[in-house]
Scaffold this active site. Sequence first.
Site, PDB file in Angstrom:
ATOM      1  N   ASN A   4       0.844  -1.188   0.000  1.00 41.58           N
ATOM      2  CA  ASN A   4       0.000   0.000   0.000  1.00 41.58           C
ATOM      3  C   ASN A   4       0.883   1.242   0.000  1.00 41.58           C
ATOM      4  O   ASN A   4       1.963   1.241   0.586  1.00 41.58           O
ATOM      5  CB  ASN A   4      -0.893   0.010   1.249  1.00 41.58           C
ATOM      6  CG  ASN A   4      -1.787   1.234   1.319  1.00 41.58           C
ATOM      7  OD1 ASN A   4      -2.502   1.540   0.367  1.00 41.58           O
ATOM      8  ND2 ASN A   4      -1.764   1.938   2.434  1.00 41.58           N
ATOM      9  N   HIS A  44       0.916   5.252   1.168  1.00 42.09           N
ATOM     10  CA  HIS A  44       0.207   6.099   2.125  1.00 42.09           C
ATOM     11  C   HIS A  44       0.887   7.458   2.210  1.00 42.09           C
ATOM     12  O   HIS A  44       2.115   7.542   2.275  1.00 42.09           O
ATOM     13  CB  HIS A  44       0.203   5.425   3.501  1.00 42.09           C
ATOM     14  CG  HIS A  44      -0.576   6.189   4.528  1.00 42.09           C
ATOM     15  ND1 HIS A  44      -1.955   6.194   4.559  1.00 42.09           N
ATOM     16  CD2 HIS A  44      -0.161   7.005   5.535  1.00 42.09           C
ATOM     17  CE1 HIS A  44      -2.354   6.964   5.558  1.00 42.09           C
ATOM     18  NE2 HIS A  44      -1.296   7.464   6.165  1.00 42.09           N
ATOM     19  N   SER A  92       4.916   6.811   2.414  1.00 44.39           N
ATOM     20  CA  SER A  92       5.389   5.482   2.810  1.00 44.39           C
ATOM     21  C   SER A  92       4.790   4.423   1.897  1.00 44.39           C
ATOM     22  O   SER A  92       3.614   4.510   1.538  1.00 44.39           O
ATOM     23  CB  SER A  92       4.981   5.155   4.258  1.00 44.39           C
ATOM     24  OG  SER A  92       5.452   6.127   5.170  1.00 44.39           O
ATOM     25  N   ASP A 100      -2.747   0.691   8.222  1.00 40.83           N
ATOM     26  CA  ASP A 100      -1.467   1.221   7.728  1.00 40.83           C
ATOM     27  C   ASP A 100      -0.314   0.826   8.660  1.00 40.83           C
ATOM     28  O   ASP A 100       0.574   1.628   8.952  1.00 40.83           O
ATOM     29  CB  ASP A 100      -1.538   2.751   7.579  1.00 40.83           C
ATOM     30  CG  ASP A 100      -2.585   3.185   6.577  1.00 40.83           C
ATOM     31  OD1 ASP A 100      -2.688   2.540   5.516  1.00 40.83           O
ATOM     32  OD2 ASP A 100      -3.310   4.155   6.837  1.00 40.83           O
TER      33      ASP A 100
END
Length: 202
Positions: A109, A111, A138, A147
Site C-alpha cells: 500500500n 500512504h 510510505s 497502515d
Amino acid sequence: MGKLRIAVFASGNGSNFQALVDAVRHEKLDVSIELLVCDKPAARVVERAAEAGVDTFLFKPKDYPSREAYETEILAELVRRDVQLVVLAGYMRIITPVLVEAYEGRMINIHPSLLPAFPGVNAIRQALDHGVKVTGVSVHFVDGGLDSGPIIAQRAVEIADGDTESSLAERIHAVEQALLPHVVQLIAHGRVAVEGRHVRVG
C-alpha cells in the site's frame, strides 16, 4: 521467467495507477498489469485503465452483504489471472483477512505520510493540523492493521509556511508517483525481503 503479474486497487483519480502504467510503457518497470480493481465504477481511474488496455473488475460494495463477500469474488479473479502482487494505490476500503491472508507478503500500500505517523484517512490534513514540519510518503506491506505493516520505503516532504492541504497534496502526490513504481520494480527483481518488522532491500 515471466514478468511479475500485478493487480492495482484504486478508488479515485488514479494518478498512481497511471504512474505504474507509464513506467511499464517506458520500460522502467518490468511487470505486467493484469487488472484494475475499483469500488467506484465512475472513478477517473477506470477511464485510465481503459485507455491503457488494462482489464477492470468493478463493483459496488452496497451490492454485497459483506466485505468478505466481494473480496471472495475479487480473490477468485486474482487467482484466475495468476496475480502475484497486489498494489493498493488510493484504494479507500478496509481490507479483510480474505485478501490479506491470501496475499500475505504480496500486498503493498502507498500512504501519504511518514508512517507510523498519521495513519488512516486524511493523512495530509492530519499532518497540517498537527503542525509538523516534515511529512512524506510510505510504501508498506499490508498486514490487516490500519497502515501498520512493515515499511518498505519512505520519502520525506517538507511542509512550507502557508501550505494548504491542496498545495501539500500536490507535492506529496508527485513523490508517490515516483516512489511506487520504484518499489514495485524492487519487488519484481526479488530485491525485497521481510524479517519481522524490518524490510531489507538488496
